[in-house]
Structures are given as C-alpha cells and as structure tokens.
Scaffold this motif. Sequence first.
Motif, PDB file in Angstrom:
ATOM      1  N   GLU A   1      13.448  57.326  -1.116  1.00 22.17           N
ATOM      2  CA  GLU A   1      14.799  57.856  -1.265  1.00 22.17           C
ATOM      3  C   GLU A   1      15.312  58.378   0.073  1.00 22.17           C
ATOM      4  OE1 GLU A   1      14.657  60.960  -4.129  1.00 22.17           O
ATOM      5  OE2 GLU A   1      13.513  62.340  -2.861  1.00 22.17           O
ATOM      6  N   ARG A   2      16.612  58.379   0.209  1.00 23.30           N
ATOM      7  CA  ARG A   2      17.251  58.742   1.486  1.00 23.30           C
ATOM      8  C   ARG A   2      17.533  60.244   1.524  1.00 23.30           C
ATOM      9  NH1 ARG A   2      21.312  53.687   2.796  1.00 23.30           N
ATOM     10  NH2 ARG A   2      19.800  52.037   2.361  1.00 23.30           N
ATOM     11  N   ARG A   3      16.495  61.013   1.651  1.00 22.69           N
ATOM     12  CA  ARG A   3      16.589  62.475   1.544  1.00 22.69           C
ATOM     13  C   ARG A   3      16.715  63.118   2.927  1.00 22.69           C
ATOM     14  NH1 ARG A   3      16.012  66.386  -2.116  1.00 22.69           N
ATOM     15  NH2 ARG A   3      15.666  64.798  -3.717  1.00 22.69           N
ATOM     16  N   TRP A   4      17.451  64.235   2.986  1.00 20.34           N
ATOM     17  CA  TRP A   4      17.563  65.053   4.186  1.00 20.34           C
ATOM     18  C   TRP A   4      17.236  66.506   3.835  1.00 20.34           C
ATOM     19  CZ3 TRP A   4      20.958  68.743   2.921  1.00 20.34           C
ATOM     20  CH2 TRP A   4      22.002  68.430   2.046  1.00 20.34           C
ATOM     21  N   TRP A   5      16.922  67.281   4.864  1.00 19.93           N
ATOM     22  CA  TRP A   5      16.588  68.704   4.717  1.00 19.93           C
ATOM     23  C   TRP A   5      17.356  69.481   5.790  1.00 19.93           C
ATOM     24  CZ3 TRP A   5      13.449  64.598   4.228  1.00 19.93           C
ATOM     25  CH2 TRP A   5      12.626  64.507   3.089  1.00 19.93           C
ATOM     26  N   VAL A   6      17.918  70.644   5.427  1.00 17.16           N
ATOM     27  CA  VAL A   6      18.663  71.483   6.378  1.00 17.16           C
ATOM     28  C   VAL A   6      18.204  72.928   6.253  1.00 17.16           C
ATOM     29  CG1 VAL A   6      20.923  72.365   7.083  1.00 17.16           C
ATOM     30  CG2 VAL A   6      20.706  70.005   6.351  1.00 17.16           C
ATOM     31  N   PHE A   7      18.030  73.596   7.397  1.00 16.91           N
ATOM     32  CA  PHE A   7      17.685  75.015   7.462  1.00 16.91           C
ATOM     33  C   PHE A   7      18.733  75.714   8.320  1.00 16.91           C
ATOM     34  CE2 PHE A   7      13.946  72.439   7.067  1.00 16.91           C
ATOM     35  CZ  PHE A   7      13.160  73.073   6.115  1.00 16.91           C
TER      36      PHE A   7
ATOM     37  N   GLU B   1       7.731  66.637   5.051  1.00 15.13           N
ATOM     38  CA  GLU B   1       6.630  65.723   4.744  1.00 15.13           C
ATOM     39  C   GLU B   1       5.925  66.126   3.449  1.00 15.13           C
ATOM     40  OE1 GLU B   1       5.913  62.978   6.079  1.00 15.13           O
ATOM     41  OE2 GLU B   1       6.556  62.968   8.175  1.00 15.13           O
ATOM     42  N   ILE B   2       5.669  67.417   3.281  1.00 16.94           N
ATOM     43  CA  ILE B   2       5.005  67.890   2.063  1.00 16.94           C
ATOM     44  C   ILE B   2       5.892  67.653   0.841  1.00 16.94           C
ATOM     45  CG2 ILE B   2       4.168  69.948   0.864  1.00 16.94           C
ATOM     46  CD1 ILE B   2       3.186  70.989   3.550  1.00 16.94           C
ATOM     47  N   ASP B   3       7.200  67.879   0.998  1.00 21.03           N
ATOM     48  CA  ASP B   3       8.136  67.645  -0.094  1.00 21.03           C
ATOM     49  C   ASP B   3       8.099  66.175  -0.514  1.00 21.03           C
ATOM     50  OD1 ASP B   3      10.083  68.095  -1.962  1.00 21.03           O
ATOM     51  OD2 ASP B   3      11.744  68.185  -0.542  1.00 21.03           O
ATOM     52  N   ARG B   4       8.102  65.273   0.448  1.00 20.75           N
ATOM     53  CA  ARG B   4       8.066  63.840   0.145  1.00 20.75           C
ATOM     54  C   ARG B   4       6.765  63.445  -0.548  1.00 20.75           C
ATOM     55  NH1 ARG B   4       6.327  59.204   3.235  1.00 20.75           N
ATOM     56  NH2 ARG B   4       7.466  57.303   2.604  1.00 20.75           N
ATOM     57  N   ILE B   5       5.659  63.996  -0.058  1.00 25.48           N
ATOM     58  CA  ILE B   5       4.359  63.671  -0.655  1.00 25.48           C
ATOM     59  C   ILE B   5       4.300  64.133  -2.114  1.00 25.48           C
ATOM     60  CG2 ILE B   5       1.886  64.190  -0.595  1.00 25.48           C
ATOM     61  CD1 ILE B   5       2.142  64.326   2.470  1.00 25.48           C
TER      62      ILE B   5
ATOM     63  N   TYR C   1      17.568  55.160   6.921  1.00 28.16           N
ATOM     64  CA  TYR C   1      16.706  54.553   5.905  1.00 28.16           C
ATOM     65  C   TYR C   1      17.103  53.100   5.636  1.00 28.16           C
ATOM     66  CZ  TYR C   1      15.220  59.360   4.956  1.00 28.16           C
ATOM     67  OH  TYR C   1      14.721  60.639   5.067  1.00 28.16           O
ATOM     68  N   LEU C   2      17.353  52.357   6.712  1.00 31.47           N
ATOM     69  CA  LEU C   2      17.726  50.946   6.560  1.00 31.47           C
ATOM     70  C   LEU C   2      16.626  50.160   5.861  1.00 31.47           C
ATOM     71  CD1 LEU C   2      19.301  50.258  10.071  1.00 31.47           C
ATOM     72  CD2 LEU C   2      20.514  50.406   7.889  1.00 31.47           C
ATOM     73  N   ARG C   3      15.390  50.561   6.108  1.00 30.53           N
ATOM     74  CA  ARG C   3      14.228  49.924   5.492  1.00 30.53           C
ATOM     75  C   ARG C   3      13.255  51.014   5.065  1.00 30.53           C
ATOM     76  NH1 ARG C   3      15.037  47.516  10.233  1.00 30.53           N
ATOM     77  NH2 ARG C   3      13.220  48.507  11.176  1.00 30.53           N
ATOM     78  N   PRO C   4      12.336  50.704   4.157  1.00 30.03           N
ATOM     79  CA  PRO C   4      11.309  51.688   3.799  1.00 30.03           C
ATOM     80  C   PRO C   4      10.510  52.105   5.024  1.00 30.03           C
ATOM     81  CG  PRO C   4      11.343  49.893   2.211  1.00 30.03           C
ATOM     82  CD  PRO C   4      12.236  49.484   3.354  1.00 30.03           C
ATOM     83  N   ARG C   5       9.966  53.279   4.987  1.00 26.80           N
ATOM     84  CA  ARG C   5       9.207  53.824   6.104  1.00 26.80           C
ATOM     85  C   ARG C   5       7.966  52.997   6.423  1.00 26.80           C
ATOM     86  NH1 ARG C   5       6.982  60.035   6.265  1.00 26.80           N
ATOM     87  NH2 ARG C   5       7.466  60.511   8.436  1.00 26.80           N
TER      88      ARG C   5
END
Length: 269
Positions: free
Chosen positions: A122-128, A4-8, A106-110
């Motif tokens: 953007e259609r971003r993902w995060w992996v740890f 969430e912080i990354d997106r903001i 991400y079929l539609r905007p959030r």
Amino acid sequence: MLAEIDRITRSLRGRCRLKCGYPKDETVEKVFQQIGLFDILEKRHRLQVTDEDTTVAKWRYASDVSVNQVSADALMKIIQAQLPAGYKKLVTGVGEAMDNAVHHAYLRPRGDRLSGSASADERRWWVFAEVLDGWLHVAFCDLGLGIPVTLPEKWAEQIEDIVKLTMLSEGKKDRNMIRRSLELGRTRTEQDHRGKGMRRNILKAAQDLGGRLSVYSNMGAVGIDFSTTPPTYKDGAYTESILGTVIQWAIPVKEMQDLEDEHDNHSNR
C-alpha cells in the motif's frame, strides 16, 4: 524505524507478532508512547507524559494511504497557535510529499520479502510534527522506491545528464539525484500527473520561511540551510540504503510582527 515496524505488523498481522521490551531510558520510553510505536506493537503504556516532558509532549504523528492535504492540515492545526503566519506553505510542502508518495514513490512494489500482500504494497506515508524551543520540526517518510529510482522515470525529458550520474558510486549517484530533483520545477509536457517537482513546494516551504530542509533517499542525503546567505548545503553519500525517503523541515517560529517587517523590507528592495 516506526514506519518499517508499522509496515511489518500490518503485513504479518495474524501470522506473526512483533514484541519488544521497555527502554532503560524513561525519556525514550515516553517518546515511543507519544509517537504511537507502542500502540503499533500493542505494548502497554507505563509512564505518564506531562507538559514538563518538553522534548516529548509536543510530538504529533499521523499516517495514511491517500493524498489528503486535510490530513496534513489537521496535524499542523494541533499546534497552529505556535506556528508562523506562513505555515500553510509548509502544509503545501507536506501535501506535495504525500502526492509524490502515492503517485510516484510506489510505482512498483518494493520487492522485498514482504511484497505481494496488499498491506505491504500500500502507498502509505508517515508524518511527525513538533514545536520546540522556537522551531517547528516536521518529518515526512515513505517506504517507496526512493527519489533516485523514480526521478528518471518522472522527469526523463529534463534529465539529459542522467548517464553521467549512473557512472558514480551508488551513494554519490543517489545524492546527486536528490539535488537534481530539488532543481526541477514542472516537466516540459506540463502534464498534471507528472507533478510540480520538489522545488516548487517542498524546497520553497523552507526557503520562504528561512528554515532548513533535509532530504534522505536510499543511499543519498542533501541538506540546505536557508538561514544563511547564501544558503548552506551539506551532502551525504552512504554505503547502505534507507529503502525509502525521509524529508525533514525545521522552520523558525516567528511573531506576526517579525513576519510583517520581513515582508515590508522585501517589498522595499
């Protein structure tokens, strides 16, 4: 939180800057350094992470906007020496989660107050990923619409009971939608763009390696422990949404001989 912080920060770059203080707990501060949170917030690293920080040092992190299984493979290969021989099944599962995030989640905007900009939508993902105390832990996150929203659109021909689910409370409906998604294989249309379903890769990775799988999406959660016979299920229904999807795998790291013995025993049944 990091997603969430990354997106903001990506969405508001040049218009607004997020700031934070340092945690009082040094371990928490080291974790924030290790997983890249301080880098996102442009916060100076004050502490040194060493091999003695066993709960911190082995965390690895990656993020991207493409369906690129090489990205997952590169992340996993960092800790390849500590992985079981069958770890590629887990990489396939992560790749399927990426595919779902980019093509379906991400079929539609959030639709929140940030939507409308390219960075926010953007259609971003995060992996740890981490290996600790004989277990491989992998966590995948996307900030899409969530499984309960996208499932009816992707698998309408196989969800004849969808009306019954919509009569439940939001949390229980989301929980049941997640469980339903884990039951699906491939659509009857056999169309490639419709996906292979969570059962084929995301669930199978934990199942074949005797691990645990946890899926959180919007207001629902489903956990399955494959180390027990039969597998143990643990569900949750909440009053607030996480506004996205988090998939967690916990896989026991076994020696090659252990895996060969298990294979032989299975073959002799």
